[in-house]
Design an enzyme around this catalytic site. Structure first.
Site, mmCIF file in Angstrom:
data_model
loop_
_atom_site.group_PDB
_atom_site.id
_atom_site.type_symbol
_atom_site.label_atom_id
_atom_site.label_comp_id
_atom_site.label_asym_id
_atom_site.label_seq_id
_atom_site.Cartn_x
_atom_site.Cartn_y
_atom_site.Cartn_z
ATOM 1 C CG ASN A 100 32.374 -25.450 17.790
ATOM 2 O OD1 ASN A 100 33.220 -25.895 18.557
ATOM 3 N ND2 ASN A 100 31.251 -26.106 17.522
ATOM 4 C CB THR B 33 16.122 -5.737 12.652
ATOM 5 O OG1 THR B 33 17.040 -5.247 13.630
ATOM 6 C CG2 THR B 33 16.588 -5.292 11.281
ATOM 7 C CE1 TYR C 68 17.846 -15.498 19.862
ATOM 8 C CE2 TYR C 68 16.714 -13.705 20.975
ATOM 9 C CZ TYR C 68 17.494 -14.159 19.937
ATOM 10 O OH TYR C 68 17.927 -13.282 18.966
#
Length: 330
Positions: free
Chosen positions: A101, A177, A147
Site C-alpha cells: 500500500n 537501537t 518478522y
C-alpha cells in the site's frame, strides 16, 4: 510550499523521533499509526504544530492521504519478540500488504519512499560482521520468522517497484537501537535489563551470554536515516553501531549504570536467537558520510534517566510477563 512527508508507525519509538526530526527540518509531517504497539504519548508534543497532522489508520488497509507528498517513510511494524508472539499475523500483514500500500501510494504521489528493514533479515548470521551483500540465514517457520520474512519480503517488493516502475526507493537495515521512548517491558534486551534493575529483580541472561549485539543510540540512527533518504542510493544500507559487546558484558554494564546489586541469572536460549550482530557500515561511511557519534556510556545514561522518569506503573505492565511466556514456549 513546505515539503511534505508521511511517516507510518509515527507513534512508535523510531517513528516518533523521525517526526521530531522532520518538523525540526521544516517539513510538513503526516504521522500515521494504528496504535497497536505505538503510543500517542510519544507524539503528543507535536499536536500543537500546524505542520503536524495525525491519521489513526492501519497501513495494511488502503491508504488515502489528500494532497501532495514528497517523501514516505514506512516504519509501521511490531518490533519485539513479545509483539511477534501476540500479533504474528498483523506482523506479516504490515510487512506485505502494508508495504504494498505504501509503495502504491508513493507511485501515485510520485514520492520517494524509504523502507525500514532490519538486521533480522540476516537471521543467525554465518558471516560476521554483516555486509549488505550477505543474504542471511533465516528460519522461515521459527518463532522469529513472521518478522524476519516480513522484512525480507518488504525489501523484495520495494526493489520490484524500483526496477519495474522506476520508483525512487531507499532501504535502511536497522541494527539494535536504543534511547528514550522505547517500551520498557517489550522484551528487547536493553529495556528488559533496565526494567529488571528498576524493579529490583535479577537480570536475566539467556544462554551463556556470549551472544553479541551492537547498540546504536537513536539520535545517530535518525541522522543516518535522514541522510539515506536524501541520498541517491536505492539499495539497502546498514545503519548501526559496530561497537560489539556480549550480552553478559552488557548486563554487567547495566548493573554498574543503575547502581543496583542484582545478580545475573542464566536461562535457556530462545530458539533461533542470533548469536552475533555487528553491522559493516562501510557503505554508510562512503555513501552517506555517516558513522555513529554517541558512545554507549553516554547514550545509556540518557536512556536510563528517561526510564527512571516514567510513572511507576510502567514498570509492572503485563508485557514482561508475556515475554516470560515466550521464553517458556520457545
Amino acid at each position: 510550499m513546505n515539503k511534505r512527508v508521511l511517516i507510518t508507525g509515527a507513534a512508535g519509538f523510531l517513528g516518533s523521533h523521525l517526526c521530531d526530526r522532520f518538523i525540526k527540518e521544516g517539513y510538513d509531517v503526516v504521522g500515521m499509526d494504528n496504535l497497536i504497539t505505538g503510543d500517542l504519548r510519544n507524539i503528543e508534543h507535536l499536536f500543537k504544530y500546524k505542520e503536524f497532522e495525525f491519521y489513526h489508520h492501519d497501513v495494511s488497509k488502503f491508504i488515502h492521504v489528500p494532497g501532495h507528498l514528497d517523501y514516505i517513510l514506512h516504519f509501521a511494524s511490531p518490533a519485539s519478540p513479545i509483539d511477534y508472539l501476540k500479533i504474528p499475523i498483523q506482523t506479516l500483514k504490515v510487512g506485505s500488504l502494508g508495504v504494498h500500500n505504501c509503495l502504491g501510494l508513493a507511485l501515485v504521489k510520485r514520492a520517494r519512499i524509504l523502507i525500514a528493514s532490519t538486521s533480522e533479515i540476516y537471521g543467525d548470521p554465518t558471516v560476521h560482521p554483516q555486509t549488505e551483500e550477505y543474504w542471511g540465514n533465516v528460519n522461515p517457520i521459527g518463532p522469529r520468522g513472521v518478522y524476519d520474512e516480513a522484512k525480507r519480503f518488504q525489501e523484495a517488493m520495494t526493489m520490484a517497484y524500483h526496477t519495474y516502475h522506476g520508483l525512487e526507493t531507499r532501504i535502511v537495515r536497522i541494527f539494535n537501537t536504543y534511547g528514550p521512548r522505547m517500551r520498557l517491558n517489550d522484551g528487547r534486551v536493553l529495556p528488559a535489563f533496565i526494567g529488571q534493575a528498576l524493579r529490583g529483580e535479577d537480570l536475566t541472561v539467556f544462554g551463556d551470554g556470549s551472544q553479541t549485539r551492537s547498540f546504536c543510540y537513536v539520535d545517530d540512527l535518525i541522522e543516518g536515516i535522514y541522510r539515506l533518504l536524501l541520498s541517491d542510493y536505492p539499495y539497502p544500507v546498514n545503519i548501526g553501531n559496530p561497537d560489539e559487546i556480549t550480552i553478559l558484558e552488557f548486563a554487567q554494564e547495566i548493573i554498574k549504570l543503575t547502581g543496583t546489586n542484582q545478580k545475573i541469572v542464566f536461562k535457556p536460549l530462545p530458539k533461533d536467537d542470533p548469536m552475533q550482530r555487528r553491522p559493516d557500515i562501510t557503505k554508510a561511511k562512503q555513501i552517506l558520510g555517516w558513522e555513529p557519534k554517541v558512545g554507549r556510556a553516554e547514550g545509556l545514561k540518557i536512556t536510563y534517566e528517561y526510564f527512571k522518569s516514567l510513572p511507576k506503573e510502567e514498570l509492572y505492565k503485563q508485557e514482561h510477563r508475556d515475554f516470560k511466556e515466550y521464553i517458556r514456549k520457545y
